[in-house]
Structures are given as C-alpha cells and as structure tokens.
Motif scaffolding. Sequence first.
Motif, mmCIF file in Angstrom:
data_model
loop_
_atom_site.group_PDB
_atom_site.id
_atom_site.type_symbol
_atom_site.label_atom_id
_atom_site.label_comp_id
_atom_site.label_asym_id
_atom_site.label_seq_id
_atom_site.Cartn_x
_atom_site.Cartn_y
_atom_site.Cartn_z
ATOM 1 N N HIS A 37 28.395 35.595 -32.566
ATOM 2 C CA HIS A 37 28.485 33.769 -33.496
ATOM 3 C C HIS A 37 28.582 32.918 -32.517
ATOM 4 N N GLY A 38 26.467 32.143 -32.521
ATOM 5 C CA GLY A 38 26.273 31.298 -31.628
ATOM 6 C C GLY A 38 26.022 32.469 -29.910
ATOM 7 N N ALA A 39 26.162 31.809 -29.743
ATOM 8 C CA ALA A 39 25.308 31.889 -28.507
ATOM 9 C C ALA A 39 26.466 32.970 -27.420
ATOM 10 N N ARG A 40 28.392 33.442 -28.137
ATOM 11 C CA ARG A 40 28.582 33.692 -28.143
ATOM 12 C C ARG A 40 28.769 35.516 -28.662
ATOM 13 N N THR A 41 29.252 36.524 -27.902
ATOM 14 C CA THR A 41 29.174 37.988 -28.432
ATOM 15 C C THR A 41 30.280 38.133 -28.032
ATOM 16 N N ALA A 42 31.345 39.103 -29.233
ATOM 17 C CA ALA A 42 32.584 39.776 -28.653
ATOM 18 C C ALA A 42 32.479 41.381 -29.401
ATOM 19 N N SER A 43 33.393 42.307 -28.990
ATOM 20 C CA SER A 43 33.311 43.754 -28.774
ATOM 21 C C SER A 43 34.004 44.441 -29.878
ATOM 22 N N LEU A 44 33.973 44.573 -31.199
ATOM 23 C CA LEU A 44 34.753 45.110 -31.930
ATOM 24 C C LEU A 44 35.335 45.757 -31.662
ATOM 25 N N GLY A 45 35.982 46.271 -30.652
ATOM 26 C CA GLY A 45 37.099 46.754 -29.905
ATOM 27 C C GLY A 45 37.726 45.926 -29.442
ATOM 28 N N SER A 46 37.622 45.239 -28.974
ATOM 29 C CA SER A 46 38.508 43.491 -28.716
ATOM 30 C C SER A 46 39.105 42.824 -30.286
ATOM 31 N N ILE A 47 40.074 42.891 -30.398
ATOM 32 C CA ILE A 47 40.917 41.942 -31.701
ATOM 33 C C ILE A 47 41.007 39.933 -31.061
ATOM 34 N N VAL A 48 41.163 40.097 -29.355
ATOM 35 C CA VAL A 48 41.294 39.148 -28.922
ATOM 36 C C VAL A 48 39.580 38.041 -29.260
ATOM 37 N N ALA A 49 38.529 38.795 -28.507
ATOM 38 C CA ALA A 49 38.110 39.205 -28.343
ATOM 39 C C ALA A 49 37.112 38.147 -29.460
ATOM 40 N N ILE A 50 37.564 38.516 -30.707
ATOM 41 C CA ILE A 50 37.180 38.524 -32.273
ATOM 42 C C ILE A 50 37.520 37.073 -32.756
ATOM 43 N N LEU A 51 38.699 37.168 -32.400
ATOM 44 C CA LEU A 51 39.512 36.076 -32.776
ATOM 45 C C LEU A 51 39.047 34.983 -31.748
ATOM 46 N N ALA A 52 38.729 35.337 -30.880
ATOM 47 C CA ALA A 52 38.273 34.072 -30.088
ATOM 48 C C ALA A 52 36.774 33.223 -30.780
ATOM 49 N N LEU A 53 36.213 33.644 -31.061
ATOM 50 C CA LEU A 53 34.734 33.765 -31.852
ATOM 51 C C LEU A 53 34.956 32.678 -32.215
ATOM 52 N N GLY A 54 35.979 32.042 -33.268
ATOM 53 C CA GLY A 54 36.848 31.408 -33.958
ATOM 54 C C GLY A 54 35.074 31.121 -35.317
ATOM 55 N N VAL A 55 35.192 32.662 -36.094
ATOM 56 C CA VAL A 55 34.140 32.094 -36.981
ATOM 57 C C VAL A 55 34.924 31.661 -38.073
ATOM 58 N N GLU A 56 34.313 30.765 -39.012
ATOM 59 C CA GLU A 56 34.923 30.368 -40.595
ATOM 60 C C GLU A 56 33.937 31.049 -41.047
ATOM 61 N N ARG A 57 34.175 30.451 -42.430
ATOM 62 C CA ARG A 57 34.235 30.735 -43.649
ATOM 63 C C ARG A 57 32.412 29.890 -43.804
ATOM 64 N N GLY A 58 31.222 30.548 -43.824
ATOM 65 C CA GLY A 58 30.314 29.812 -43.777
ATOM 66 C C GLY A 58 28.814 30.091 -42.511
ATOM 67 N N ALA A 59 29.682 30.382 -41.723
ATOM 68 C CA ALA A 59 29.203 30.904 -40.045
ATOM 69 C C ALA A 59 27.890 31.858 -39.935
ATOM 70 N N GLU A 60 27.416 31.793 -39.531
ATOM 71 C CA GLU A 60 26.307 33.287 -39.761
ATOM 72 C C GLU A 60 26.548 34.085 -38.645
ATOM 73 N N ILE A 61 26.427 35.587 -38.781
ATOM 74 C CA ILE A 61 26.739 36.018 -37.764
ATOM 75 C C ILE A 61 25.872 36.735 -37.425
ATOM 76 N N GLU A 62 26.121 37.588 -36.266
ATOM 77 C CA GLU A 62 24.941 38.681 -35.984
ATOM 78 C C GLU A 62 25.717 39.894 -35.761
ATOM 79 N N ILE A 63 25.636 41.491 -36.658
ATOM 80 C CA ILE A 63 26.715 42.124 -36.311
ATOM 81 C C ILE A 63 25.593 42.882 -35.224
#
Length: 86
Positions: A37-63
């Motif tokens: 999300h933006g310039a930040r990347t989080a492992s889906l192996g970490s719930i805390v890292a995912i939450l730290a991205l602060g992804v809101e509705r309408g955000a563009e993400i890359e999986i």
Amino acid sequence: MRSVSATVRIPQGIHAAIAHGLHREAGRFESSLFLKHGARTASLGSIVAILALGVERGAEIEILADGSDEAAALVAIVGFLDELAT
C-alpha cells in the motif's frame, strides 16, 4: 513472483478481523504473500504488519506472491477480499 492490483471495497477498510482473515488465507499456501500500500509492504504472515499499513476503503493495493503456488494464492486472496466487499 507474481502480483495483482486491487481496490479495497470493504466498507471499513482492512481492520483487525480482515487482517486475521488475510493471515489465515495466506497460511494455506506455500508461497510468501505480501500486501503493498503506497510505499509500504507487509507480509500477510503478520497481522500487526497488515494493520500498520492503514488500508482504508477505496485504497489501491498490490498483492504479491512468491512461490510454487503463487497463482492460486493470488486468486484466493483476491477472492477473499472481493467476498467481503459485498
């Protein structure tokens, strides 16, 4: 490594329950899975890292997926997010 872009359509964005679900889905695969999300990347192996991205509705993400079952993993993660958007 493969990747797919998506728009988050979940009304509340990615909150704790969604992060937990992403973590659970990612655990079904051998591939390493990431959410960008933006310039930040989080492992889906970490719930805390995912939450730290602060992804809101309408955000563009890359999986991103890297591993032997990366195509199936991407389909599953996108499907999980799409299912919650309705």
